[in-house]
Write a protein that holds these residues in place. Structure first.
Motif, PDB file in Angstrom:
ATOM      1  N   UNK A 175       4.211   0.352   8.739  1.00 15.28           N
ATOM      2  CA  UNK A 175       4.081  -1.067   9.127  1.00 15.28           C
ATOM      3  C   UNK A 175       2.828  -1.339   9.962  1.00 15.28           C
ATOM      4  N   UNK A 176       2.304  -0.311  10.617  1.00 18.04           N
ATOM      5  CA  UNK A 176       1.082  -0.504  11.400  1.00 18.04           C
ATOM      6  C   UNK A 176      -0.175  -0.553  10.530  1.00 18.04           C
ATOM      7  N   UNK A 177      -0.036  -0.245   9.265  1.00 18.38           N
ATOM      8  CA  UNK A 177      -1.180  -0.208   8.357  1.00 18.38           C
ATOM      9  C   UNK A 177      -1.078  -1.274   7.263  1.00 18.38           C
ATOM     10  N   UNK A 178      -0.223  -2.261   7.481  1.00 17.41           N
ATOM     11  CA  UNK A 178      -0.104  -3.346   6.512  1.00 17.41           C
ATOM     12  C   UNK A 178      -1.401  -4.159   6.485  1.00 17.41           C
ATOM     13  N   UNK A 179      -1.843  -4.485   5.292  1.00 12.17           N
ATOM     14  CA  UNK A 179      -3.006  -5.354   5.116  1.00 12.17           C
ATOM     15  C   UNK A 179      -2.576  -6.798   5.391  1.00 12.17           C
ATOM     16  N   UNK A 180      -3.545  -7.701   5.495  1.00  8.46           N
ATOM     17  CA  UNK A 180      -3.209  -9.119   5.667  1.00  8.46           C
ATOM     18  C   UNK A 180      -2.392  -9.626   4.484  1.00  8.46           C
ATOM     19  N   UNK A 232      10.991  -2.220  -2.399  1.00  6.08           N
ATOM     20  CA  UNK A 232      11.357  -1.875  -1.027  1.00  6.08           C
ATOM     21  C   UNK A 232      10.855  -2.935  -0.039  1.00  6.08           C
ATOM     22  N   UNK A 233      10.566  -4.103  -0.537  1.00  7.64           N
ATOM     23  CA  UNK A 233      10.093  -5.239   0.268  1.00  7.64           C
ATOM     24  C   UNK A 233       8.903  -4.828   1.136  1.00  7.64           C
ATOM     25  N   UNK A 234       8.064  -3.988   0.580  1.00 10.38           N
ATOM     26  CA  UNK A 234       6.845  -3.589   1.259  1.00 10.38           C
ATOM     27  C   UNK A 234       6.989  -2.526   2.321  1.00 10.38           C
ATOM     28  N   UNK A 235       8.211  -2.178   2.693  1.00  6.74           N
ATOM     29  CA  UNK A 235       8.429  -1.293   3.844  1.00  6.74           C
ATOM     30  C   UNK A 235       7.827   0.100   3.694  1.00  6.74           C
ATOM     31  N   UNK A 236       7.697   0.581   2.482  1.00  4.93           N
ATOM     32  CA  UNK A 236       7.175   1.939   2.267  1.00  4.93           C
ATOM     33  C   UNK A 236       5.742   1.942   1.749  1.00  4.93           C
ATOM     34  N   UNK A 237       5.141   0.775   1.607  1.00  8.57           N
ATOM     35  CA  UNK A 237       3.851   0.692   0.943  1.00  8.57           C
ATOM     36  C   UNK A 237       2.641   0.653   1.847  1.00  8.57           C
ATOM     37  N   UNK A 238       1.622   1.395   1.439  1.00  9.45           N
ATOM     38  CA  UNK A 238       0.311   1.345   2.084  1.00  9.45           C
ATOM     39  C   UNK A 238      -0.695   0.968   1.005  1.00  9.45           C
ATOM     40  N   UNK A 239      -1.352  -0.159   1.218  1.00 11.45           N
ATOM     41  CA  UNK A 239      -2.347  -0.628   0.262  1.00 11.45           C
ATOM     42  C   UNK A 239      -3.608   0.213   0.392  1.00 11.45           C
ATOM     43  N   UNK A 240      -4.043   0.762  -0.734  1.00 14.73           N
ATOM     44  CA  UNK A 240      -5.271   1.555  -0.747  1.00 14.73           C
ATOM     45  C   UNK A 240      -6.384   0.750  -1.401  1.00 14.73           C
ATOM     46  N   UNK A 241      -7.590   1.108  -1.077  1.00 11.96           N
ATOM     47  CA  UNK A 241      -8.739   0.448  -1.695  1.00 11.96           C
ATOM     48  C   UNK A 241      -8.780   0.785  -3.182  1.00 11.96           C
TER      49      UNK A 241
END
Length: 140
Positions: free
Chosen positions: A123-128, A77-86
């Motif tokens: 998108x507001x929670x995208x990591x670097x 999904x080209x990152x659009x739905x993803x939230x990176x977790x620790x």
């Protein structure tokens, strides 16, 4: 997990084998009431190399969020739905860090629940690393 269930349908999409997934779910959801579905490597072997394609498990990508500790799992999904977790090895060392991470994820899910398109919250929670991998040029 029960708290998430109040605001969202929960699914498991893991690149682990079915036996490992079932063993883990036996501890997380022994009654089988928390998760709507379980998808694993044995069902979608290509997910190991190509990432987790949410279109395989839902037709509502506007309402889907993939919480994962690997950026490459967001590729379909080209990152659009993803939230990176620790990674658990990072937060599992401390109850406080684990609680903070869970609070962050619950807040993201709650905000997404209030928005017509969850991707507008994600998108507001995208990591670097997320921003670098899925730059604006690539997502258009």
């Amino acid at each position: 997990l029960s708290l998430f269930g109040l605001i969202a349908k929960q699914h498991v999409f893991t690149t682990a084998q079915e036996t490992y997934a079932r063993n883990l779910l036996g501890k997380l959801d022994p009654d089988g009431t928390v998760f709507e579905s379980v998808s694993h490597r044995d069902m979608y072997p290509h997910a190991v190399k190509e990432g987790k394609d949410l279109a395989l498990v839902t037709d509502r990508l506007d309402r889907a969020i993939l919480f994962d500790d690997r950026l490459d799992n967001f590729d379909p999904q080209i990152g659009k739905n993803g939230v990176l977790v620790a990674k658990y090895v990072d937060v599992g060392k401390s109850d406080v860090l684990e609680l903070l991470e869970m609070c962050r994820l619950v807040c993201i899910a709650a905000l997404a629940h209030l928005c017509p398109d969850a991707r507008n919250v994600v998108k507001f929670f995208w990591s670097d690393g997320h921003k670098e991998r899925f730059s604006v040029k690539k997502t258009m």
